[in-house]
Design a protein around this motif. Structure first.
Motif, PDB file in Angstrom:
ATOM      1  N   GLN A 157      13.934  -4.349 -24.044  1.00  0.00           N
ATOM      2  CA  GLN A 157      13.996  -5.071 -22.768  1.00  0.00           C
ATOM      3  C   GLN A 157      12.840  -4.660 -21.859  1.00  0.00           C
ATOM      4  OE1 GLN A 157      17.874  -4.261 -21.135  1.00  0.00           O
ATOM      5  NE2 GLN A 157      18.909  -5.744 -22.473  1.00  0.00           N
ATOM      6  N   GLN A 158      12.523  -3.354 -21.817  1.00  0.00           N
ATOM      7  CA  GLN A 158      11.415  -2.895 -20.995  1.00  0.00           C
ATOM      8  C   GLN A 158      10.090  -3.487 -21.477  1.00  0.00           C
ATOM      9  OE1 GLN A 158      11.681   1.364 -21.198  1.00  0.00           O
ATOM     10  NE2 GLN A 158      13.400   1.489 -19.766  1.00  0.00           N
ATOM     11  N   VAL A 159       9.913  -3.530 -22.793  1.00  0.00           N
ATOM     12  CA  VAL A 159       8.695  -4.128 -23.352  1.00  0.00           C
ATOM     13  C   VAL A 159       8.611  -5.602 -22.981  1.00  0.00           C
ATOM     14  CG1 VAL A 159       7.523  -4.767 -25.497  1.00  0.00           C
ATOM     15  CG2 VAL A 159       8.518  -2.490 -25.243  1.00  0.00           C
ATOM     16  N   ALA A 160       9.742  -6.318 -23.105  1.00  0.00           N
ATOM     17  CA  ALA A 160       9.747  -7.750 -22.780  1.00  0.00           C
ATOM     18  C   ALA A 160       9.427  -7.982 -21.306  1.00  0.00           C
ATOM     19  CB  ALA A 160      11.112  -8.357 -23.121  1.00  0.00           C
ATOM     20  N   VAL A 161      10.028  -7.158 -20.413  1.00  0.00           N
ATOM     21  CA  VAL A 161       9.788  -7.319 -18.973  1.00  0.00           C
ATOM     22  C   VAL A 161       8.333  -7.026 -18.637  1.00  0.00           C
ATOM     23  CG1 VAL A 161      10.326  -6.364 -16.699  1.00  0.00           C
ATOM     24  CG2 VAL A 161      12.166  -6.890 -18.298  1.00  0.00           C
ATOM     25  N   THR A 162       7.782  -5.957 -19.223  1.00  0.00           N
ATOM     26  CA  THR A 162       6.383  -5.600 -18.950  1.00  0.00           C
ATOM     27  C   THR A 162       5.439  -6.673 -19.458  1.00  0.00           C
ATOM     28  OG1 THR A 162       7.036  -3.271 -19.221  1.00  0.00           O
ATOM     29  CG2 THR A 162       4.683  -3.757 -19.146  1.00  0.00           C
ATOM     30  N   ASN A 163       5.715  -7.191 -20.645  1.00  0.00           N
ATOM     31  CA  ASN A 163       4.903  -8.303 -21.161  1.00  0.00           C
ATOM     32  C   ASN A 163       4.977  -9.507 -20.238  1.00  0.00           C
ATOM     33  OD1 ASN A 163       3.408  -7.965 -23.673  1.00  0.00           O
ATOM     34  ND2 ASN A 163       5.359  -7.346 -24.552  1.00  0.00           N
ATOM     35  N   ASP A 164       6.166  -9.783 -19.727  1.00  0.00           N
ATOM     36  CA  ASP A 164       6.343 -10.900 -18.798  1.00  0.00           C
ATOM     37  C   ASP A 164       5.518 -10.681 -17.526  1.00  0.00           C
ATOM     38  OD1 ASP A 164       7.700 -13.366 -17.997  1.00  0.00           O
ATOM     39  OD2 ASP A 164       8.701 -12.106 -16.515  1.00  0.00           O
ATOM     40  N   ARG A 178       9.663   5.038 -11.232  1.00  0.00           N
ATOM     41  CA  ARG A 178       8.314   4.466 -11.271  1.00  0.00           C
ATOM     42  C   ARG A 178       8.363   2.981 -11.649  1.00  0.00           C
ATOM     43  NH1 ARG A 178       3.054   6.186 -11.878  1.00  0.00           N
ATOM     44  NH2 ARG A 178       1.704   4.779 -13.097  1.00  0.00           N
ATOM     45  N   ALA A 179       9.203   2.660 -12.621  1.00  0.00           N
ATOM     46  CA  ALA A 179       9.326   1.257 -13.048  1.00  0.00           C
ATOM     47  C   ALA A 179       9.865   0.391 -11.913  1.00  0.00           C
ATOM     48  CB  ALA A 179      10.238   1.164 -14.268  1.00  0.00           C
ATOM     49  N   ALA A 180      10.842   0.931 -11.154  1.00  0.00           N
ATOM     50  CA  ALA A 180      11.422   0.164 -10.053  1.00  0.00           C
ATOM     51  C   ALA A 180      10.395  -0.069  -8.952  1.00  0.00           C
ATOM     52  CB  ALA A 180      12.643   0.894  -9.494  1.00  0.00           C
ATOM     53  N   ILE A 181       9.603   0.985  -8.641  1.00  0.00           N
ATOM     54  CA  ILE A 181       8.567   0.828  -7.593  1.00  0.00           C
ATOM     55  C   ILE A 181       7.524  -0.188  -8.032  1.00  0.00           C
ATOM     56  CG2 ILE A 181       6.705   2.019  -6.368  1.00  0.00           C
ATOM     57  CD1 ILE A 181       8.416   4.565  -6.480  1.00  0.00           C
ATOM     58  N   PHE A 182       7.130  -0.133  -9.312  1.00  0.00           N
ATOM     59  CA  PHE A 182       6.136  -1.085  -9.808  1.00  0.00           C
ATOM     60  C   PHE A 182       6.681  -2.517  -9.770  1.00  0.00           C
ATOM     61  CE2 PHE A 182       4.040  -3.316 -13.396  1.00  0.00           C
ATOM     62  CZ  PHE A 182       2.746  -3.319 -12.883  1.00  0.00           C
ATOM     63  N   LEU A 183       7.975  -2.650 -10.083  1.00  0.00           N
ATOM     64  CA  LEU A 183       8.604  -3.971 -10.000  1.00  0.00           C
ATOM     65  C   LEU A 183       8.562  -4.509  -8.575  1.00  0.00           C
ATOM     66  CD1 LEU A 183      10.352  -6.265 -11.142  1.00  0.00           C
ATOM     67  CD2 LEU A 183      12.347  -4.829 -10.780  1.00  0.00           C
ATOM     68  N   SER A 193       0.829  -1.209   0.000  1.00  0.00           N
ATOM     69  CA  SER A 193       0.000   0.000   0.000  1.00  0.00           C
ATOM     70  C   SER A 193       0.865   1.262   0.000  1.00  0.00           C
ATOM     71  CB  SER A 193      -0.925  -0.007   1.224  1.00  0.00           C
ATOM     72  OG  SER A 193      -1.699   1.163   1.276  1.00  0.00           O
ATOM     73  N   LEU A 194       1.951   1.236   0.772  1.00  0.00           N
ATOM     74  CA  LEU A 194       2.858   2.371   0.812  1.00  0.00           C
ATOM     75  C   LEU A 194       3.515   2.596  -0.550  1.00  0.00           C
ATOM     76  CD1 LEU A 194       4.323   4.563   2.479  1.00  0.00           C
ATOM     77  CD2 LEU A 194       6.030   2.811   3.095  1.00  0.00           C
ATOM     78  N   ASN A 195       3.929   1.505  -1.180  1.00  0.00           N
ATOM     79  CA  ASN A 195       4.562   1.622  -2.495  1.00  0.00           C
ATOM     80  C   ASN A 195       3.574   2.108  -3.553  1.00  0.00           C
ATOM     81  OD1 ASN A 195       7.189   0.865  -1.789  1.00  0.00           O
ATOM     82  ND2 ASN A 195       6.667  -1.314  -1.907  1.00  0.00           N
ATOM     83  N   ARG A 196       2.332   1.694  -3.437  1.00  0.00           N
ATOM     84  CA  ARG A 196       1.327   2.150  -4.410  1.00  0.00           C
ATOM     85  C   ARG A 196       1.101   3.661  -4.293  1.00  0.00           C
ATOM     86  NH1 ARG A 196      -1.207  -1.944  -7.019  1.00  0.00           N
ATOM     87  NH2 ARG A 196      -1.034  -4.026  -6.087  1.00  0.00           N
ATOM     88  N   SER A 197       1.172   4.160  -3.069  1.00  0.00           N
ATOM     89  CA  SER A 197       1.017   5.604  -2.899  1.00  0.00           C
ATOM     90  C   SER A 197       2.210   6.357  -3.511  1.00  0.00           C
ATOM     91  CB  SER A 197       0.870   5.946  -1.414  1.00  0.00           C
ATOM     92  OG  SER A 197       2.060   5.591  -0.696  1.00  0.00           O
ATOM     93  N   LYS A 198       3.400   5.752  -3.434  1.00  0.00           N
ATOM     94  CA  LYS A 198       4.570   6.365  -4.048  1.00  0.00           C
ATOM     95  C   LYS A 198       4.500   6.315  -5.568  1.00  0.00           C
ATOM     96  CE  LYS A 198       7.739   5.124  -0.255  1.00  0.00           C
ATOM     97  NZ  LYS A 198       8.957   4.351   0.084  1.00  0.00           N
ATOM     98  N   LEU A 199       3.861   5.266  -6.061  1.00  0.00           N
ATOM     99  CA  LEU A 199       3.823   5.053  -7.512  1.00  0.00           C
ATOM    100  C   LEU A 199       3.104   6.187  -8.229  1.00  0.00           C
ATOM    101  CD1 LEU A 199       4.550   2.932  -9.713  1.00  0.00           C
ATOM    102  CD2 LEU A 199       2.246   2.006  -9.422  1.00  0.00           C
ATOM    103  N   GLU A 200       2.146   6.814  -7.584  1.00  0.00           N
ATOM    104  CA  GLU A 200       1.341   7.849  -8.236  1.00  0.00           C
ATOM    105  C   GLU A 200       2.182   9.064  -8.621  1.00  0.00           C
ATOM    106  OE1 GLU A 200      -1.828   8.740  -5.618  1.00  0.00           O
ATOM    107  OE2 GLU A 200      -2.774   6.751  -5.763  1.00  0.00           O
TER     108      GLU A 200
END
Length: 578
Positions: free
Chosen positions: A151-158, A66-71, A52-59
């Motif tokens: 690589q970003q596209v491949a990771v997101t698809n994964d 942002r990509a690192a927090i989402f990961l 929940s804390l990380n989701r608030s940071k993601l905004e």
């Protein structure tokens, strides 16, 4: 720092944090009296709080942050679902032990229900991120930035593929807890249908772009293959990378759709067409039907494109078939003559096999030439025939087993045509041999067709394989007859028969003292073809001579002796007089 390095750094931190938290959990378990179920729930609560804390940071985060927090959020959610599965296993153990788990189940249901919302939120977030990545103009990007973007596209698809699997697994959890997953199933089917249509469009577009590039490269003028060819090859390589990423996601999506019993035949056919790899996609009746349809459509298209020349092509095809049929017959005749003149002792079956293979090889070449005249591509046709051959082979296992046994008979030659054999409990003369069955004719002129599996899997007795054969006879005389005289008569009969061989000699021996007779064994050697003639002649001659010479041929008998027993063999004791 590129996205890939950020990903590995965060994963390393997560592993250390997880190891530390696992140690703390073990210490707390040893020092407190909390139940394992409560500990699991506390662990889930901690992960939910951190997520929940990380989701608030993601905004408010952007770019790589942002990509690192989402990961990290995705990794935390995967850990939560792992702990949730462990908790469900603990609940099952409690129920098996007869313990009350209602309160625990109620809290588990709450977490599972929350996951229904969380997973779809993550799917939406990952989908938006992927859409932004796909909007980037790749034509102006340097090579290193383009590679990073891929690589970003491949990771997101994964991530998306894993989230779809997680959504399906959560539906299974709801079913196990008697929750109603109808809304999740409906939502999941809608999301999957939208994604699979987009992925299918990407695959179709990329595949056609690759075909156009390959066609351009093949038509480059001589002398211009250098710089221009290298540029086109670079574009082709980029498209191949893109196709590989999208095909992987389409594969994963189709697998989840299969689990939800959605129609996937169209997309599996697209995967086969785009990659040329049949693999496990063909184990589906609809896919097989589609492959046959594609082959049929291509055949019709080839005929339509050559419409004006169709009559000429038919005449050419007929001429080719007739020519190759004549060549096949000639080749078979040449091979047969060569085998008959050779000094190799080959069986009839082996000769027929070589002749047949020579003729069929010639006809196969003719058929391939005919297919090319029709404009049919040999590659897809052979692929379809390979699939069909696998299915037919699976259905005809017994026939193929007979074929294999026929090959073994061909190689080891336990018998040949015109041999008298005893196989599979039947005796007769071999009339015909093939790779599937053997035809024999019994002595009362019955035709028996026996599968080769039954022959090769049992005892094979070839009666006429050897030139010479021993006749085993037994003759009995009475106990009162002269043994020497009987032996002399038997020797005279054997020596006087012209079909009995002198070498090896005949054994005439006193063999057994039976219940009713004294038995001689008589074992003359004869040519195999004379076996039954000698057998019957000797029996008749011995009967005639024994009768003339007064030697009996006893038959089983038993002597019964009757003894008379007195009516009162023992004296009766008189009662004492008072």
């Amino acid at each position: 720092m590129c996205f890939n390095k950020t990903k590995h750094t965060i994963f390393s931190i997560l592993v250390l944090v997880l190891s530390f938290q696992t140690t703390l959990l073990a210490v707390e378990t040893a020092q407190t009296s909390e139940s394992p179920g409560e500990l699991f729930l506390e662990k889930i609560a901690d992960i939910q709080q951190e997520t929940s804390l990380n989701r608030s940071k993601l905004e408010s985060a952007e770019g790589e942050s942002r990509a690192a927090i989402f990961l990290q959020i995705i990794a935390d959610e995967e850990e939560l679902r792992s702990v949730l599965d462990d908790l469900l296993g603990h609940v099952e153990t409690l129920e098996e032990d007869g313990q009350d788990s209602n309160a625990l189940i109620s809290r588990v249901k709450t977490v599972v229900t929350q996951q229904s919302t969380t997973i779809y939120q993550d799917i939406e977030t990952a989908g938006r991120a992927l859409a932004k990545l796909n909007e980037v103009d790749r034509s102006e990007l340097p090579a290193d930035e383009l590679e990073q973007l891929n690589q970003q596209v491949a990771v997101t698809n994964d991530f998306l593929d894993k989230l779809y699997i997680a959504a399906y697994e959560n539906i299974k959890r709801q079913k196990a807890l008697d929750l109603n997953p109808a809304a999740d199933i409906k939502n999941m089917k809608s999301i999957l249908q939208n994604r699979v249509e987009k992925l299918a469009g990407y695959v179709e577009l990329t595949w056609r772009q690759m075909q156009m590039l390959e066609d351009r490269i093949s038509r480059l003028p001589i002398g211009t293959e250098g710089k221009m060819g290298a540029s086109l090859q670079s574009e082709l390589y980029e498209l191949e990378e893109k196709l590989g990423i999208v095909v992987g996601s389409l594969n994963a999506t189709v697998d989840v759709m299969d689990k939800l019993e959605l129609e996937t035949v169209e997309y599996r056919l697209l995967l086969i067409k785009a990659t040329g790899n049949v693999g496990g996609h063909a184990f589906n009746a609809g896919v097989i039907s589609g492959l046959v349809g594609i082959l049929y459509d291509k055949s019709l298209q080839g005929l339509a494109d050559n419409g004006p020349d169709i009559l000429v092509k038919i005449l050419v095809i007929i001429a080719i078939l007739l020519l190759f049929k004549m060549i096949a017959a000639f080749s078979g005749g040449v091979v047969r003559k060569a085998l008959n003149r050779s000094q190799l002792e080959l069986s009839v079956l082996l000769k027929d096999f070589f002749v047949s293979m020579a003729s069929k090889a010639v006809m196969l070449v003719g058929l391939l030439i005919v297919l090319t005249q029709l404009g049919i591509e040999i590659g897809p046709a052979l692929a379809g025939l390979g699939i069909l051959g696998f299915i037919v082979g699976f259905a005809l296992q017994e026939t193929l087993s007979n074929f294999a046994s026929g090959l073994m008979i061909l190689a080891y030659r336990p018998f040949d045509v015109d041999d008298v054999v005893e196989v599979a409990g039947h005796t007769g003369k071999v009339r015909l041999m093939s790779l599937v069955s053997t035809t024999i004719v019994s002595f009362d002129n019955q035709r028996l067709v026996i599968p080769n599996t039954k022959i090769w899997g049992g005892v094979i007795r070839n009666i006429t394989a050897e030139k010479n054969r021993r006749v085993d006879l037994v003759f009995g005389i009475g106990y009162g007859d002269d043994i020497g005289h009987a032996e002399k008569i038997l020797r005279e009969i054997i020596d006087s028969h012209e079909l009995i061989l002198k070498d090896p000699g005949t054994d005439i021996k006193l063999n057994t003292l039976g219940e009713s007779s004294v038995d001689f064994v008589v074992r003359p050697w004869v040519r195999t073809k004379d076996y039954w003639t000698v057998y019957w002649d000797i029996i008749r001659a011995v009967k005639d001579r024994f009768d003339k010479e007064g030697i009996s041929i006893p038959y089983p008998q038993r002597d019964i002796h009757l003894h008379q027993i007195p009516a009162n063999p023992l004296p009766v004791e008189q009662p004492a007089t008072p």
